[in-house]
Design a protein around this motif. Structure first.
Motif, short mmCIF file in Angstrom:
data_model
loop_
_atom_site.label_atom_id
_atom_site.label_comp_id
_atom_site.label_asym_id
_atom_site.label_seq_id
_atom_site.Cartn_x
_atom_site.Cartn_y
_atom_site.Cartn_z
N VAL A 73 0.86 -1.17 0.00
CA VAL A 73 0.00 0.00 0.00
C VAL A 73 0.91 1.23 0.00
O VAL A 73 1.71 1.40 0.93
CB VAL A 73 -0.93 0.03 1.23
CG1 VAL A 73 -1.79 1.29 1.21
CG2 VAL A 73 -1.81 -1.21 1.26
N ALA A 74 0.79 2.06 -1.05
CA ALA A 74 1.69 3.19 -1.23
C ALA A 74 3.12 2.66 -1.21
O ALA A 74 3.47 1.81 -2.02
CB ALA A 74 1.44 4.24 -0.15
N ARG A 75 3.95 3.10 -0.26
CA ARG A 75 5.32 2.60 -0.18
C ARG A 75 5.51 1.57 0.92
O ARG A 75 6.62 1.11 1.16
CB ARG A 75 6.29 3.76 0.04
CG ARG A 75 6.35 4.75 -1.13
CD ARG A 75 7.40 5.80 -0.88
NE ARG A 75 7.47 6.74 -2.01
CZ ARG A 75 8.31 7.76 -2.07
NH1 ARG A 75 9.15 7.99 -1.07
NH2 ARG A 75 8.32 8.56 -3.12
N GLY A 76 4.43 1.23 1.59
CA GLY A 76 4.53 0.25 2.66
C GLY A 76 4.21 -1.15 2.15
O GLY A 76 3.34 -1.33 1.30
N ALA A 77 4.92 -2.14 2.67
CA ALA A 77 4.70 -3.52 2.24
C ALA A 77 4.82 -4.46 3.44
O ALA A 77 5.60 -4.21 4.37
CB ALA A 77 5.71 -3.92 1.17
N ALA A 151 1.52 -8.09 16.09
CA ALA A 151 1.98 -7.78 17.44
C ALA A 151 3.50 -7.80 17.51
O ALA A 151 4.13 -6.95 18.16
CB ALA A 151 1.38 -8.77 18.44
N THR A 152 4.10 -8.77 16.83
CA THR A 152 5.56 -8.88 16.82
C THR A 152 6.19 -7.62 16.23
O THR A 152 7.22 -7.13 16.71
CB THR A 152 5.99 -10.11 16.01
OG1 THR A 152 5.46 -11.29 16.61
CG2 THR A 152 7.51 -10.22 15.93
N SER A 153 5.58 -7.08 15.18
CA SER A 153 6.15 -5.92 14.51
C SER A 153 6.14 -4.67 15.39
O SER A 153 6.81 -3.69 15.07
CB SER A 153 5.40 -5.63 13.21
OG SER A 153 4.09 -5.15 13.47
N LEU A 195 8.36 -8.99 6.85
CA LEU A 195 7.63 -9.83 7.79
C LEU A 195 7.52 -9.19 9.17
O LEU A 195 6.56 -9.44 9.91
CB LEU A 195 8.30 -11.20 7.92
CG LEU A 195 8.07 -12.18 6.76
CD1 LEU A 195 9.05 -13.33 6.84
CD2 LEU A 195 6.64 -12.71 6.77
N ILE A 196 8.50 -8.38 9.55
CA ILE A 196 8.51 -7.81 10.91
C ILE A 196 8.35 -6.30 10.92
O ILE A 196 8.37 -5.67 11.98
CB ILE A 196 9.80 -8.17 11.67
CG1 ILE A 196 11.03 -7.57 10.97
CG2 ILE A 196 9.93 -9.68 11.82
CD1 ILE A 196 12.29 -7.67 11.78
N GLY A 197 8.18 -5.67 9.74
CA GLY A 197 8.00 -4.23 9.70
C GLY A 197 9.25 -3.46 10.00
O GLY A 197 9.24 -2.52 10.80
N VAL A 203 17.53 -4.94 9.68
CA VAL A 203 17.48 -6.40 9.76
C VAL A 203 18.89 -6.98 9.69
O VAL A 203 19.23 -7.89 10.47
CB VAL A 203 16.61 -6.97 8.62
CG1 VAL A 203 16.74 -8.49 8.55
CG2 VAL A 203 15.15 -6.59 8.82
N THR A 204 19.69 -6.48 8.78
CA THR A 204 21.07 -6.98 8.64
C THR A 204 21.85 -6.77 9.93
O THR A 204 22.56 -7.67 10.40
CB THR A 204 21.77 -6.26 7.48
OG1 THR A 204 21.06 -6.52 6.26
CG2 THR A 204 23.21 -6.74 7.33
N THR A 205 21.71 -5.59 10.54
CA THR A 205 22.40 -5.31 11.80
C THR A 205 21.92 -6.24 12.91
O THR A 205 22.72 -6.79 13.68
CB THR A 205 22.17 -3.85 12.21
OG1 THR A 205 22.68 -2.98 11.20
CG2 THR A 205 22.87 -3.54 13.53
N ALA A 206 20.61 -6.43 12.99
CA ALA A 206 20.05 -7.28 14.04
C ALA A 206 20.46 -8.74 13.86
O ALA A 206 20.74 -9.45 14.83
CB ALA A 206 18.53 -7.16 14.06
N LEU A 207 20.50 -9.21 12.61
CA LEU A 207 20.92 -10.59 12.36
C LEU A 207 22.38 -10.79 12.76
O LEU A 207 22.75 -11.85 13.29
CB LEU A 207 20.72 -10.93 10.88
CG LEU A 207 19.29 -11.20 10.43
CD1 LEU A 207 19.22 -11.33 8.91
CD2 LEU A 207 18.72 -12.45 11.08
N SER A 208 23.21 -9.80 12.49
CA SER A 208 24.62 -9.89 12.90
C SER A 208 24.73 -10.00 14.41
O SER A 208 25.54 -10.78 14.93
CB SER A 208 25.40 -8.66 12.40
OG SER A 208 25.39 -8.61 10.99
#
Length: 240
Positions: A73-77, A151-153, A195-197, A203-208
């Motif tokens: 929606v618009a630029r959000g996915a 809720a997770t997001s 998937l998590i907003g 995401v890359t930083t958190a995965l590291s």
């Protein structure tokens, strides 16, 4: 809707649907509940509405494989992962007149087979309230999983969102291996972000960070491996 010539006995493919039936009813229902199969290869899937418009259809039951649904929606996915046992009715949104019309993209991450629960199959399943209840339960399960994802997001920390997401996915698609719980899904950093907003760099930083802490690792074949135990509830509250 292209189904080819393949047919399956629905209750043999998905015996959990028939858990509430007695032996006699199970035998009778299994004999008659035969559905056409739609096969989806890897890549983009463009679902088509049934020729009769879908009136009286229960929908499409995922027999195996993994689908990804992107809603923009618009630029959000956002993204939803769909697999075995899920019930779909992808033509419904096409009928609705929405003030804000989202863009939907379906992608098969693994080859998928769908049982077409058309009017004939619906009429057969309708003879047993236990089967109708079980099929309806599959739709409710999807709505519940979407609510959990939402809720997770809303958790503050991206690493906490990812950890909870991976364990939620592992409930359905994980398998226990010698090094931990293996999640063999082709989830890129971009997909994980939807998937998590979260944005892909976050995401890359958190995965590291999760990898450094020994919470998660990625194998050379692309599968993810979860180490240790699922996050404790008090830890999740702190993350929120």
């Amino acid at each position: 809707m292209s189904t080819g010539s393949a047919f399956v006995r629905v209750l043999e493919e998905d015996p959990e649907l028939a858990a509430g039936l007695d032996a006699t009813s199970l035998q009778l229902a299994s004999r008659h509940a035969i559905a056409a199969v739609e096969s989806i290869p890897l890549g983009i899937w463009e679902p088509k509405a049934p020729a009769d418009g879908g009136a009286g259809h229960l929908g499409l039951l995922v027999l195996d494989g993994v689908l990804m649904r992107d809603v923009t929606v618009a630029r959000g996915a956002c993204t939803e992962i769909i697999g075995r046992g899920d019930l779909l009715r992808p033509w419904d949104w096409e009928r609705e007149v929405l003030t804000v019309r989202p863009q939907l993209t379906w992608t098969a991450l693994q080859p998928v087979r769908l049982a077409v629960l058309d009017r004939r199959v619906t009429a057969i399943l309708g003879r047993w309230p236990e089967l109708v209840s079980a099929v309806a339960g599959r739709a409710v399960r999807r709505s519940f999983e979407l609510a959990v994802n939402q809720a997770t997001s809303h958790l503050t920390r991206v690493d906490a969102r990812l950890e909870l997401l991976f364990w939620s996915l592992a409930d359905r698609w994980g398998r226990v291996g010698p090094d931990g719980v293996v999640l063999d899904l082709p989830l890129t950093h971009q997909v994980l972000g939807r998937l998590i907003g979260a944005q892909r760099p976050s995401v890359t930083t958190a995965l590291s960070d999760l990898s450094r802490r020994g919470v998660i690792a990625r194998r050379e074949d692309g599968a993810w491996v979860l180490h240790g135990d699922p996050p404790a509830e008090d830890g999740l509250r702190a993350a929120g």
